[in-house]
Design a protein around this motif. Structure first.
Motif, PDB file in Angstrom:
ATOM      1  N   THR A  96      23.583 -10.968 -10.160  1.00 50.59           N
ATOM      2  CA  THR A  96      23.517  -9.889  -9.518  1.00 50.59           C
ATOM      3  C   THR A  96      22.210  -9.158  -9.634  1.00 50.59           C
ATOM      4  O   THR A  96      21.849  -8.743 -10.835  1.00 50.59           O
ATOM      5  CB  THR A  96      24.665  -8.839  -9.956  1.00 50.59           C
ATOM      6  OG1 THR A  96      25.954  -9.516  -9.435  1.00 50.59           O
ATOM      7  CG2 THR A  96      24.797  -7.491  -9.035  1.00 50.59           C
ATOM      8  N   GLU A 133      26.188   1.928  -6.369  1.00 55.65           N
ATOM      9  CA  GLU A 133      27.290   2.534  -5.799  1.00 55.65           C
ATOM     10  C   GLU A 133      26.651   3.764  -4.840  1.00 55.65           C
ATOM     11  O   GLU A 133      27.139   3.915  -4.010  1.00 55.65           O
ATOM     12  CB  GLU A 133      28.408   3.090  -6.548  1.00 55.65           C
ATOM     13  CG  GLU A 133      29.278   1.678  -7.041  1.00 55.65           C
ATOM     14  CD  GLU A 133      30.003   1.208  -6.134  1.00 55.65           C
ATOM     15  OE1 GLU A 133      30.245   1.737  -4.953  1.00 55.65           O
ATOM     16  OE2 GLU A 133      30.972   0.018  -6.438  1.00 55.65           O
ATOM     17  N   GLU A 135      34.095   1.468  -4.345  1.00 57.31           N
ATOM     18  CA  GLU A 135      34.811   0.157  -4.639  1.00 57.31           C
ATOM     19  C   GLU A 135      33.899  -1.098  -4.052  1.00 57.31           C
ATOM     20  O   GLU A 135      34.148  -2.016  -3.779  1.00 57.31           O
ATOM     21  CB  GLU A 135      36.087  -0.023  -3.367  1.00 57.31           C
ATOM     22  CG  GLU A 135      37.202   1.247  -4.132  1.00 57.31           C
ATOM     23  CD  GLU A 135      38.284   1.073  -3.223  1.00 57.31           C
ATOM     24  OE1 GLU A 135      38.742   0.221  -2.509  1.00 57.31           O
ATOM     25  OE2 GLU A 135      39.305   2.043  -3.276  1.00 57.31           O
ATOM     26  N   ALA A 154      32.689  -3.856  -6.821  1.00 55.75           N
ATOM     27  CA  ALA A 154      33.865  -4.766  -7.178  1.00 55.75           C
ATOM     28  C   ALA A 154      34.376  -5.616  -6.400  1.00 55.75           C
ATOM     29  O   ALA A 154      34.836  -6.778  -6.383  1.00 55.75           O
ATOM     30  CB  ALA A 154      35.283  -3.741  -7.838  1.00 55.75           C
ATOM     31  N   SER A 155      34.381  -5.090  -5.168  1.00 54.18           N
ATOM     32  CA  SER A 155      35.098  -5.899  -3.762  1.00 54.18           C
ATOM     33  C   SER A 155      34.034  -6.862  -3.427  1.00 54.18           C
ATOM     34  O   SER A 155      34.193  -8.172  -3.131  1.00 54.18           O
ATOM     35  CB  SER A 155      35.020  -4.804  -2.528  1.00 54.18           C
ATOM     36  OG  SER A 155      35.995  -4.111  -2.818  1.00 54.18           O
ATOM     37  N   GLY A 186      31.681  -8.255  -5.372  1.00 52.25           N
ATOM     38  CA  GLY A 186      31.839  -9.012  -6.511  1.00 52.25           C
ATOM     39  C   GLY A 186      32.852 -10.243  -6.602  1.00 52.25           C
ATOM     40  O   GLY A 186      32.597 -11.433  -6.959  1.00 52.25           O
ATOM     41  N   GLU A 187      34.027  -9.652  -6.201  1.00 56.61           N
ATOM     42  CA  GLU A 187      35.110 -10.584  -5.762  1.00 56.61           C
ATOM     43  C   GLU A 187      34.854 -11.664  -4.866  1.00 56.61           C
ATOM     44  O   GLU A 187      35.151 -12.856  -4.904  1.00 56.61           O
ATOM     45  CB  GLU A 187      36.437  -9.822  -5.534  1.00 56.61           C
ATOM     46  CG  GLU A 187      37.509 -10.641  -5.525  1.00 56.61           C
ATOM     47  CD  GLU A 187      39.083  -9.788  -5.083  1.00 56.61           C
ATOM     48  OE1 GLU A 187      40.142 -10.352  -4.778  1.00 56.61           O
ATOM     49  OE2 GLU A 187      38.784  -8.679  -5.070  1.00 56.61           O
ATOM     50  N   ARG A 242      32.207 -14.189  -6.171  1.00 60.31           N
ATOM     51  CA  ARG A 242      32.746 -15.212  -7.100  1.00 60.31           C
ATOM     52  C   ARG A 242      33.343 -16.046  -6.386  1.00 60.31           C
ATOM     53  O   ARG A 242      33.554 -17.375  -6.746  1.00 60.31           O
ATOM     54  CB  ARG A 242      33.598 -14.398  -8.204  1.00 60.31           C
ATOM     55  CG  ARG A 242      32.529 -13.550  -9.323  1.00 60.31           C
ATOM     56  CD  ARG A 242      33.659 -12.885 -10.424  1.00 60.31           C
ATOM     57  NE  ARG A 242      34.586 -12.190  -9.953  1.00 60.31           N
ATOM     58  CZ  ARG A 242      34.340 -10.754  -9.781  1.00 60.31           C
ATOM     59  NH1 ARG A 242      33.002 -10.328 -10.080  1.00 60.31           N
ATOM     60  NH2 ARG A 242      35.459  -9.901  -9.406  1.00 60.31           N
TER      61      ARG A 242
END
Length: 255
Positions: free
Chosen positions: A16, A58, A183, A186-187, A189-190, A193
């Motif tokens: 990142t 963000e 959000e 986090a979203s 990143g999921e 991954r």
């Protein structure tokens, strides 16, 4: 390498890169562009990185060109500065790994162009997009913009200099999905991954293929895709992933 204007984190085969110049809205000064080029060049050679996320956090992405720096330029001495931008653009676009833009705020002019070089774009509801070069008597980047949203819409974006909200950017096909404010990282990143669990070379070849077939006739594109498919089907990794998927499906049927 130590970066002054970038934050770099590598975990779970995802790198990142966060542009970190919040006092200037992450504006793209020469030093920022040099660091972007260096970071993507270095990450492209790392075997422990399968996917890259480019973001400004963000709240920001990038407000675009550092206008104070551009104001110093003269036509007879602009070559070095122009080359800086295009080295950064090419470092992102031709980086072997897939690059995801996570846009949390304004992506304007040069900041918009950075998102344009990425393979996938996600945004938060507070994100804004605008190719504002025309407002500054500058010519915008039309390619690959027209390949993403079509020539007619690309002309509108380039010629009007209009700023678009995240939802409109999603409707035109520029953004793949919009997430609620707060959000985004986090979203994304999921998603990153999950992508990073896939075969590294298969990801890289798929990215390269997506760029290559645009410039071929249909027969040539089909032949290249057949050759690449034959390269991977029946491999040991292919067998292992089939076995894992079948085991997962069998387990789900027993529930």
């Amino acid at each position: 390498m130590e970066y002054r204007y970038l934050l770099l984190d590598v975990a779970d085969k995802v790198a990142t890169i966060t542009i970190n110049r919040p006092d200037k809205g992450n504006a793209l000064a020469p030093d920022v562009l040099e660091e972007v080029t260096a970071a993507f060049t270095a990450l492209g050679e790392r075997q422990d990185v399968n996917v890259i996320v480019l973001t400004g956090g963000e709240k920001y992405f990038s407000a675009g060109f550092d206008l104070n720096e551009i104001r110093k330029l003269e036509k007879v001495s602009n070559e070095a500065y122009t080359a800086l931008f295009h080295r950064a653009y090419r470092a992102i676009m031709f980086c072997p790994q897939p690059v995801i833009a996570a846009v949390g705020g304004a992506a304007i002019a040069g900041g918009f162009d950075l998102t344009l070089m990425c393979d996938i774009r996600y945004a938060s509801t507070r994100a804004k997009f605008g190719q504002r070069e025309i407002v500054l008597s500058l010519t915008p980047i039309m390619d690959p913009l027209w390949r993403i949203i079509g020539l007619g819409r690309a002309k509108e974006v380039a010629l009007t200099g209009r700023i678009y909200g995240a939802e409109e950017a999603e409707r035109m096909g520029y953004v793949s999905k919009v997430f609620p404010e707060g959000e985004l990282l986090a979203s994304v990143g999921e998603i990153a991954r999950q992508m990073a669990t896939y075969d590294r070379m298969c990801l890289a070849e798929t990215k390269r293929l997506s760029n290559q077939v645009l410039n071929q006739d249909l027969d040539g594109a089909m032949r290249v895709q057949e050759w690449l498919f034959r390269t991977y089907i029946g491999s040991e990794d292919n067998h292992q992933r089939i076995d894992a998927l079948q085991a997962q499906l069998a387990a789900s049927r027993k529930k």
